[in-house]
Structures are given as C-alpha cells and as structure tokens.
Write a protein that holds these residues in place. Structure first.
Motif, PDB file in Angstrom:
ATOM      1  N   ILE A 218      55.606 136.923  39.384  1.00 30.06           N
ATOM      2  CA  ILE A 218      56.846 136.180  39.631  1.00 30.06           C
ATOM      3  C   ILE A 218      56.802 135.515  41.000  1.00 30.06           C
ATOM      4  O   ILE A 218      57.124 134.325  41.144  1.00 30.06           O
ATOM      5  CB  ILE A 218      58.061 137.124  39.507  1.00 30.06           C
ATOM      6  N   LEU A 219      56.380 136.261  42.021  1.00 24.88           N
ATOM      7  CA  LEU A 219      56.321 135.720  43.377  1.00 24.88           C
ATOM      8  C   LEU A 219      55.332 134.566  43.483  1.00 24.88           C
ATOM      9  O   LEU A 219      55.650 133.510  44.037  1.00 24.88           O
ATOM     10  CB  LEU A 219      55.961 136.828  44.372  1.00 24.88           C
ATOM     11  N   LEU A 220      54.126 134.738  42.958  1.00 28.47           N
ATOM     12  CA  LEU A 220      53.124 133.680  43.061  1.00 28.47           C
ATOM     13  C   LEU A 220      53.509 132.445  42.250  1.00 28.47           C
ATOM     14  O   LEU A 220      53.227 131.317  42.655  1.00 28.47           O
ATOM     15  CB  LEU A 220      51.757 134.205  42.616  1.00 28.47           C
ATOM     16  N   THR A 221      54.173 132.643  41.113  1.00 28.04           N
ATOM     17  CA  THR A 221      54.644 131.502  40.333  1.00 28.04           C
ATOM     18  C   THR A 221      55.726 130.755  41.096  1.00 28.04           C
ATOM     19  O   THR A 221      55.742 129.518  41.137  1.00 28.04           O
ATOM     20  CB  THR A 221      55.175 131.968  38.962  1.00 28.04           C
ATOM     21  N   TRP A 222      56.618 131.488  41.722  1.00 29.66           N
ATOM     22  CA  TRP A 222      57.680 130.866  42.520  1.00 29.66           C
ATOM     23  C   TRP A 222      57.085 130.076  43.689  1.00 29.66           C
ATOM     24  O   TRP A 222      57.498 128.944  43.948  1.00 29.66           O
ATOM     25  CB  TRP A 222      58.632 131.948  43.021  1.00 29.66           C
ATOM     26  N   ILE A 223      56.096 130.662  44.381  1.00 28.82           N
ATOM     27  CA  ILE A 223      55.459 129.978  45.510  1.00 28.82           C
ATOM     28  C   ILE A 223      54.766 128.708  45.030  1.00 28.82           C
ATOM     29  O   ILE A 223      54.903 127.638  45.643  1.00 28.82           O
ATOM     30  CB  ILE A 223      54.460 130.914  46.230  1.00 28.82           C
ATOM     31  N   ALA A 224      54.024 128.787  43.947  1.00 32.71           N
ATOM     32  CA  ALA A 224      53.327 127.605  43.423  1.00 32.71           C
ATOM     33  C   ALA A 224      54.327 126.529  43.029  1.00 32.71           C
ATOM     34  O   ALA A 224      54.082 125.330  43.258  1.00 32.71           O
ATOM     35  CB  ALA A 224      52.454 127.991  42.230  1.00 32.71           C
TER      36      ALA A 224
ATOM     37  N   VAL B  15      55.671 124.865  46.315  1.00 32.70           N
ATOM     38  CA  VAL B  15      54.676 123.994  46.935  1.00 32.70           C
ATOM     39  C   VAL B  15      54.476 122.739  46.081  1.00 32.70           C
ATOM     40  O   VAL B  15      54.349 121.636  46.605  1.00 32.70           O
ATOM     41  CB  VAL B  15      53.343 124.739  47.147  1.00 32.70           C
ATOM     42  N   ALA B  16      54.478 122.891  44.759  1.00 36.81           N
ATOM     43  CA  ALA B  16      54.297 121.736  43.870  1.00 36.81           C
ATOM     44  C   ALA B  16      55.435 120.738  44.053  1.00 36.81           C
ATOM     45  O   ALA B  16      55.212 119.531  44.010  1.00 36.81           O
ATOM     46  CB  ALA B  16      54.229 122.199  42.418  1.00 36.81           C
ATOM     47  N   ARG B  17      56.645 121.215  44.272  1.00 48.89           N
ATOM     48  CA  ARG B  17      57.778 120.308  44.476  1.00 48.89           C
ATOM     49  C   ARG B  17      57.717 119.637  45.834  1.00 48.89           C
ATOM     50  O   ARG B  17      58.158 118.498  45.988  1.00 48.89           O
ATOM     51  CB  ARG B  17      59.092 121.074  44.339  1.00 48.89           C
ATOM     52  N   GLN B  18      57.182 120.334  46.840  1.00 51.59           N
ATOM     53  CA  GLN B  18      57.140 119.782  48.194  1.00 51.59           C
ATOM     54  C   GLN B  18      55.976 118.838  48.403  1.00 51.59           C
ATOM     55  O   GLN B  18      56.055 117.931  49.216  1.00 51.59           O
ATOM     56  CB  GLN B  18      57.085 120.907  49.219  1.00 51.59           C
TER      57      GLN B  18
ATOM     58  N   LYS C 134      50.515 129.177  35.770  1.00 53.83           N
ATOM     59  CA  LYS C 134      51.150 130.439  36.130  1.00 53.83           C
ATOM     60  C   LYS C 134      52.428 130.663  35.319  1.00 53.83           C
ATOM     61  O   LYS C 134      52.702 131.772  34.866  1.00 53.83           O
ATOM     62  CB  LYS C 134      51.463 130.463  37.625  1.00 53.83           C
ATOM     63  N   ARG C 135      53.210 129.605  35.140  1.00 53.60           N
ATOM     64  CA  ARG C 135      54.457 129.732  34.382  1.00 53.60           C
ATOM     65  C   ARG C 135      54.173 130.123  32.934  1.00 53.60           C
ATOM     66  O   ARG C 135      54.827 131.005  32.374  1.00 53.60           O
ATOM     67  CB  ARG C 135      55.227 128.418  34.446  1.00 53.60           C
ATOM     68  N   SER C 136      53.168 129.504  32.320  1.00 54.98           N
ATOM     69  CA  SER C 136      52.819 129.828  30.933  1.00 54.98           C
ATOM     70  C   SER C 136      52.288 131.253  30.811  1.00 54.98           C
ATOM     71  O   SER C 136      52.671 131.990  29.888  1.00 54.98           O
ATOM     72  CB  SER C 136      51.769 128.856  30.411  1.00 54.98           C
ATOM     73  N   LEU C 137      51.413 131.645  31.716  1.00 57.18           N
ATOM     74  CA  LEU C 137      50.852 132.994  31.670  1.00 57.18           C
ATOM     75  C   LEU C 137      51.913 134.051  31.968  1.00 57.18           C
ATOM     76  O   LEU C 137      51.912 135.124  31.348  1.00 57.18           O
ATOM     77  CB  LEU C 137      49.679 133.104  32.637  1.00 57.18           C
TER      78      LEU C 137
END
Length: 126
Positions: A26-32, A35-38, A53-56
């Motif tokens: 959950i944490l790594l998906t949120w971080i990715a 960063v993808a939005r920024q 990450k979201r799919s997995l």
C-alpha cells in the motif's frame, strides 16, 4: 499437528508477515502514484510503476481473503480440498509479491549505477 507447540508462533508470524507485506505494498503504491502525478515531463516510468503496483495490489487484496477463508474452512470445518486451495492461493500470493518487487524496475529504470575507484587506489596523489 506437525508443529506441536510452535503452531501458535507459526500462525502469528505468518499473520505478521502478511500484514507487513500488505502495508508495504500500500505504501509503495501510494508513493509511486504521488511521484507519477508530480513528474509531469518524465513521469512515464513512474506511471508504469504505479499501474503495475496498483494491479498487483488489487490481485493481492482479492487473493488474501480467499486464502484466509480456505484456511479457516480447513482448520475449523475440515472441508475436503480447502487446504489444497489454500496452498494454491498462497502460491498465487507469492507470485504477486514477486511481481510487485519486479515493478521496482520502473522505479529505478532511469538511474545509472557507476563504479569507480578512489583516487588513492589508482596511484594518484591526493
């Protein structure tokens, strides 16, 4: 029971492992995703990482309750085939974890690793 007195410790350790793994995902998906939005100009790798990450994570979240249900059916009701299904779902979760770890390829895809010796080892004066 094959583990005897260690069965409780084994179950507690497995629950801790699953909960820690879920929190990590959950944490790594949120971080990715952040960063993808920024990263507007060069966010291609991060967008791919976030999608993977979201799919997995979704697959992991769908598999976990099924695995726990099968384990419960095996332990409490001795349902025929429940432990076999639990074993299959446990393998699915393991492969989802491997896939999640492999998604780091996009996280670090644009980084370059270089190896150099300190100047003192090459015989140069410092």
């Amino acid at each position: 029971e094959y583990m005897g007195e260690f069965n409780t410790a084994h179950n507690a350790s497995f629950i801790l492992f699953v909960v820690a793994g879920a929190l990590e995902k959950i944490l790594l998906t949120w971080i990715a995703g952040r960063v993808a939005r920024q990263a507007e100009n060069d966010g291609g790798c991060w967008r791919q990482s976030f999608r993977a990450k979201r799919s997995l994570l979704a697959g992991y979240a769908a598999t976990l309750p099924l695995a726990l249900f099968c384990y419960y059916q095996h332990k409490q009701h001795q349902v025929y085939g429940a432990y076999a299904m639990y074993g299959v779902l446990e393998w699915v979760m393991a492969f989802l974890e491997i896939g999640f770890d492999l998604s780091a390829w996009w996280d670090f895809g644009d980084l370059e690793l270089t190896w150099s010796e300190p100047l003192a080892k090459r015989g140069a004066r410092v």
